[in-house]
Design a protein around this motif. Structure first.
Motif, PDB file in Angstrom:
ATOM      1  N   PRO A 178     -42.446 -38.947  21.009  1.00  0.00           N
ATOM      2  CA  PRO A 178     -42.798 -38.139  19.835  1.00  0.00           C
ATOM      3  C   PRO A 178     -41.817 -38.190  18.680  1.00  0.00           C
ATOM      4  O   PRO A 178     -42.184 -37.963  17.535  1.00  0.00           O
ATOM      5  N   THR A 179     -40.550 -38.468  18.961  1.00  0.00           N
ATOM      6  CA  THR A 179     -39.548 -38.511  17.893  1.00  0.00           C
ATOM      7  C   THR A 179     -38.413 -39.416  18.346  1.00  0.00           C
ATOM      8  O   THR A 179     -38.454 -39.968  19.436  1.00  0.00           O
ATOM      9  N   ASP A 180     -37.396 -39.580  17.506  1.00  0.00           N
ATOM     10  CA  ASP A 180     -36.320 -40.503  17.873  1.00  0.00           C
ATOM     11  C   ASP A 180     -35.352 -39.825  18.829  1.00  0.00           C
ATOM     12  O   ASP A 180     -34.466 -39.072  18.423  1.00  0.00           O
ATOM     13  N   LEU A 181     -35.488 -40.137  20.130  1.00  0.00           N
ATOM     14  CA  LEU A 181     -34.644 -39.564  21.173  1.00  0.00           C
ATOM     15  C   LEU A 181     -33.385 -40.385  21.422  1.00  0.00           C
ATOM     16  O   LEU A 181     -32.671 -40.147  22.393  1.00  0.00           O
ATOM     17  N   PHE A 182     -33.118 -41.344  20.551  1.00  0.00           N
ATOM     18  CA  PHE A 182     -31.891 -42.139  20.627  1.00  0.00           C
ATOM     19  C   PHE A 182     -30.682 -41.211  20.558  1.00  0.00           C
ATOM     20  O   PHE A 182     -30.518 -40.443  19.617  1.00  0.00           O
ATOM     21  N   CYS A 183     -29.838 -41.263  21.599  1.00  0.00           N
ATOM     22  CA  CYS A 183     -28.621 -40.457  21.682  1.00  0.00           C
ATOM     23  C   CYS A 183     -28.893 -38.963  21.825  1.00  0.00           C
ATOM     24  O   CYS A 183     -28.160 -38.129  21.286  1.00  0.00           O
ATOM     25  N   ALA A 184     -29.971 -38.632  22.560  1.00  0.00           N
ATOM     26  CA  ALA A 184     -30.242 -37.243  22.937  1.00  0.00           C
ATOM     27  C   ALA A 184     -29.378 -36.876  24.139  1.00  0.00           C
ATOM     28  O   ALA A 184     -28.586 -37.676  24.641  1.00  0.00           O
ATOM     29  N   GLY A 185     -29.542 -35.638  24.622  1.00  0.00           N
ATOM     30  CA  GLY A 185     -28.936 -35.199  25.872  1.00  0.00           C
ATOM     31  C   GLY A 185     -30.029 -34.923  26.880  1.00  0.00           C
ATOM     32  O   GLY A 185     -31.188 -34.703  26.499  1.00  0.00           O
ATOM     33  N   HIS A 186     -29.696 -34.913  28.189  1.00  0.00           N
ATOM     34  CA  HIS A 186     -30.729 -34.668  29.186  1.00  0.00           C
ATOM     35  C   HIS A 186     -30.140 -34.182  30.496  1.00  0.00           C
ATOM     36  O   HIS A 186     -28.978 -34.454  30.822  1.00  0.00           O
ATOM     37  N   THR A 187     -30.964 -33.468  31.246  1.00  0.00           N
ATOM     38  CA  THR A 187     -30.617 -33.027  32.593  1.00  0.00           C
ATOM     39  C   THR A 187     -31.896 -32.616  33.293  1.00  0.00           C
ATOM     40  O   THR A 187     -32.901 -32.280  32.647  1.00  0.00           O
ATOM     41  N   PHE A 188     -31.870 -32.634  34.630  1.00  0.00           N
ATOM     42  CA  PHE A 188     -33.055 -32.250  35.390  1.00  0.00           C
ATOM     43  C   PHE A 188     -33.155 -30.727  35.517  1.00  0.00           C
ATOM     44  O   PHE A 188     -32.157 -30.033  35.668  1.00  0.00           O
ATOM     45  N   LEU A 189     -34.403 -30.243  35.472  1.00  0.00           N
ATOM     46  CA  LEU A 189     -34.702 -28.828  35.619  1.00  0.00           C
ATOM     47  C   LEU A 189     -35.100 -28.532  37.066  1.00  0.00           C
ATOM     48  O   LEU A 189     -35.399 -29.444  37.840  1.00  0.00           O
ATOM     49  N   PRO A 190     -35.144 -27.250  37.456  1.00  0.00           N
ATOM     50  CA  PRO A 190     -35.491 -26.915  38.841  1.00  0.00           C
ATOM     51  C   PRO A 190     -36.834 -27.451  39.303  1.00  0.00           C
ATOM     52  O   PRO A 190     -37.008 -27.738  40.493  1.00  0.00           O
ATOM     53  N   ASP A 191     -37.800 -27.612  38.396  1.00  0.00           N
ATOM     54  CA  ASP A 191     -39.120 -28.084  38.806  1.00  0.00           C
ATOM     55  C   ASP A 191     -39.248 -29.601  38.812  1.00  0.00           C
ATOM     56  O   ASP A 191     -40.332 -30.130  39.053  1.00  0.00           O
ATOM     57  N   GLY A 192     -38.157 -30.314  38.553  1.00  0.00           N
ATOM     58  CA  GLY A 192     -38.175 -31.772  38.587  1.00  0.00           C
ATOM     59  C   GLY A 192     -38.428 -32.435  37.258  1.00  0.00           C
ATOM     60  O   GLY A 192     -38.342 -33.663  37.147  1.00  0.00           O
ATOM     61  N   LYS A 193     -38.751 -31.654  36.229  1.00  0.00           N
ATOM     62  CA  LYS A 193     -38.905 -32.238  34.902  1.00  0.00           C
ATOM     63  C   LYS A 193     -37.528 -32.553  34.309  1.00  0.00           C
ATOM     64  O   LYS A 193     -36.528 -31.928  34.679  1.00  0.00           O
ATOM     65  N   LEU A 194     -37.494 -33.511  33.408  1.00  0.00           N
ATOM     66  CA  LEU A 194     -36.244 -33.883  32.745  1.00  0.00           C
ATOM     67  C   LEU A 194     -36.225 -33.249  31.365  1.00  0.00           C
ATOM     68  O   LEU A 194     -37.099 -33.522  30.526  1.00  0.00           O
TER      69      LEU A 194
END
Length: 650
Positions: A116-132
């Protein structure tokens, strides 16, 4: 056991007959080189070599299915999420072409996902339900001073009305007193003013103080040239506002100039659903972030820190914020006032509310601020620095990870280089045990060469693979290392791993696969030659490492068992040879980018053999293992792991 190799990743091997046919008319030096190469190929393909050092296989996806893999995450489906966004390619950014690829390492299948948008150099981590959770990204690419044609700067927008927040779209125009026009590069919301009543003493007069709400947005001059440069404090009105609105809402800027304009971050946030393989929009962050770190906390919430904001400045520590996966909203935590350079390596310790900052980071920020490693107590915002780290001025582009099971509370810091485009690099591996009475870094074994951009992967047998990296900034002067090592926490030693075929430096990542192998992706060198005369190209080949343990025979097989395990409780899984199981590990899947993969952690489980089954006991502390998806590995007495079984911890 010889691991099964899918047909789509078989690597070419030079055969003696083919080599002789090609070299029939060659002179001696080329002949000698070819023979040496053939001998090397025969060596690394031999069973004895693989059992000692492992084996690398290059993966080349079809031309239409390749991406600049800036981010790599192992999904609970077993597939790999490769996020490119614009892929550090300004042409793709300008065209609005953003890419995400889902890759199945078991079958070789690939699938592009709408991004949907430019996720270049975003941050991320997994949530309790398995989604990122994926937050931030790129709002604007940098412009060096010679390329800046239109003056730009930060506009502080004020709202003196207490009658509600006001929203304005990208393209809103601010007008100076001389009629010069400046255009907002993004949507923005100006909070309403706040009223504070102060009652007089003994029933005296009550006074009301109004404090204007404010926000900041980047603006660009409507025309090229020096005529729109502003060097002093000035007020601007918003085009189209009239009457009381025009009086209450206005802009203020201290300077709008033609100096270098840095990368700027985004505030959009998405949850990537690994089962529908789609991005799902949730609430925006309060602050824009490029190169942020997202850290999962024991209660399932997520802390976001650092990153470049909408003006290209490192986000102030007062803007640290927390995401609640239940409400899907962000809350600014001004009580957690702590500044970090971009992509800081933050680890949830075995104490709830206490994070450990190893000092590793990806670069933006001053050399003398936020670089010291230590413990950050979220309860009172205190910070306790820890001593002993060697090459403390070479932490930029280093990487850190847990070494061994997380119960050991041992963190390792590997490699790194000088601030900015420094050519300096470190061979350092330093170790710290966080649960000692007075924690301090201790010396580990040195790498064979200085290494910026290393990738570290925790393996099911409690060792750590160290691979990728270059001895100079972004691989300058042909400085990719082409080496790999395996770190053994029990003896604090290194052993030699097989050499990877593909050199990888900046924008590379590595993740553990459910079958115990390791996938490496990416690399974004400045140049392709040692003289630095040919511009580099992004490395789109993948490479898979099969560790030595997969050449030692068949490992355990996990049969029936629960898909959810709970804190402090037991779970039973069937297996054919329970008495041969030495250990059990729950390993959190990786979400890696820019020498940052603080999601990965290996949790040791107590294991008891039964009749055709093993029973494991899960630790009771969510601080040791934040809720979410984990891979269960059983490891036999030869150190051979099973194929992982996915379980949900919570």
């Amino acid at each position: 056991m010889t691991p099964l190799v899918p047909h789509w990743i078989r690597r070419k091997v030079i055969l003696p007959v083919a080599a002789a046919a090609v070299l029939g008319g060659a002179n001696i030096p080329p002949l000698w080189s070819a023979v040496t190469q053939w001998q090397h190929e025969r060596l690394i393909n031999s069973a004895n070599y693989k059992e000692l050092h492992g084996f690398w296989q290059v993966v080349e996806l079809p031309k239409g299915q390749r991406v600049n893999a800036i981010h790599a995450a192992l999904l609970p489906s077993g597939k790999i999420l490769l996020i490119a966004g614009s892929g550090n390619d300004r042409a793709q950014f300008d065209a609005g072409t953003f890419k995400t690829l889902v890759f199945d390492p078991a079958s070789g299948a690939t699938k592009f996902v709408p991004t949907p948008t430019d996720l270049f150099c975003a941050g991320h981590t997994f949530l309790p339900d398995g989604k990122l959770l994926v937050a931030g990204g790129t709002l604007r690419y940098e412009l060096l001073e010679p390329a800046v044609k239109r003056a730009g700067g930060t506009m502080t927008v004020k709202n003196e009305s207490p009658d509600g927040d006001r929203s304005f779209p990208k393209g809103t125009t601010f007008v100076a007193t001389d009629g010069k026009r400046y255009i907002a590069n993004d949507d923005f919301v100006v909070p309403s003013a706040t009223k504070t009543e102060i009652k007089g003493r003994n029933g005296g007069h009550t006074s009301v103080t109004v404090t204007a709400g404010q926000t900041a947005v980047w603006v660009d001059a409507a025309e090229d040239g020096t005529g729109h440069v502003r060097t002093g404090h000035a007020q601007y009105h918003l085009d189209g506002l009239t009457g009381v609105d025009a009086q209450n809402i206005y802009g203020i800027a201290d300077k709008i100039d033609l100096e270098k304009q840095d990368y700027q971050g985004r505030k959009e946030t998405y949850e990537f659903n690994p089962f529908t393989e789609q991005y799902e929009r949730v609430a925006d962050m309060h602050e824009k972030r490029w190169y942020p770190t997202l850290t999962g906390l024991p209660d399932g919430s997520v802390l976001a820190v650092s990153g470049l904001d909408g003006s290209g400045e490192v986000v102030d520590g007062t803007q640290n914020e927390v995401y609640d996966p239940k409400t899907k909203q962000w809350t600014v935590r001004r009580d957690l006032d702590r500044y970090f350079p971009t992509y800081p390596a933050l680890f949830q310790t075995d104490r709830a509310g206490v994070l450990f900052y190893s000092g590793s980071n990806a670069g933006y920020g001053p050399a003398d601020k936020g670089r010291d490693p230590g413990f950050w107590n979220l309860a009172d915002n205190s910070f306790e620095a820890v001593p002993g780290l060697r090459d403390a001025d070479l932490l930029e582009t280093s990487m850190s990870t847990w070494a061994g099971p997380v119960q050991d509370q041992t963190v390792m810091v590997v490699g790194g280089g000088g601030v900015g485009e420094s050519s300096k690099s470190s061979r350092r591996i330093d170790i710290i045990k966080l649960n000692e009475a007075s924690p301090r870094f201790q010396r580990g074994p040195d790498l064979p060469e200085g290494t910026r951009y290393p990738n570290l992967v925790q393996l099911p047998d409690d060792t750590v693979l160290i691979t990728n990296g270059s001895s100079n900034y972004r691989g300058r002067n042909g400085s990719d290392n082409h080496t790999a090592r395996i770190y053994h926490p029990d003896s604090n030693t290194l052993t030699v791993a097989a050499d990877p075929h593909v050199g990888r430096n900046y924008h590379s990542a590595a993740v553990l696969l459910p079958d115990g192998r390791v996938l490496t992706v990416g690399s974004d060198p400045l140049f392709r030659d040692k003289k630095n005369t040919i511009s580099g190209t992004f490395e789109q080949r993948l490479e898979i490492y099969t560790p030595p343990y997969l050449f030692r025979g068949s490992g355990p097989v996990i049969g029936e068992g629960p898909t959810t395990v709970r804190y402090g409780q037991q779970a039973t899984f069937t297996t054919l040879l329970p008495d041969n199981v030495r250990s059990a590990r729950l390993i959190r899947p990786s979400a890696a980018t820019h020498m940052l993969n603080t999601d990965q952690r290996s949790v040791a489980l107590d294991v008891e053999a039964g009749a055709g089954s093993v029973t494991v006991t899960v630790p009771s502390s969510p601080a040791l293992m934040p809720p979410g998806p984990y891979m269960l590995f059983l490891v036999d007495k030869n150190g051979v792991p099973s194929q992982a079984r996915w379980v949900q911890v919570g």
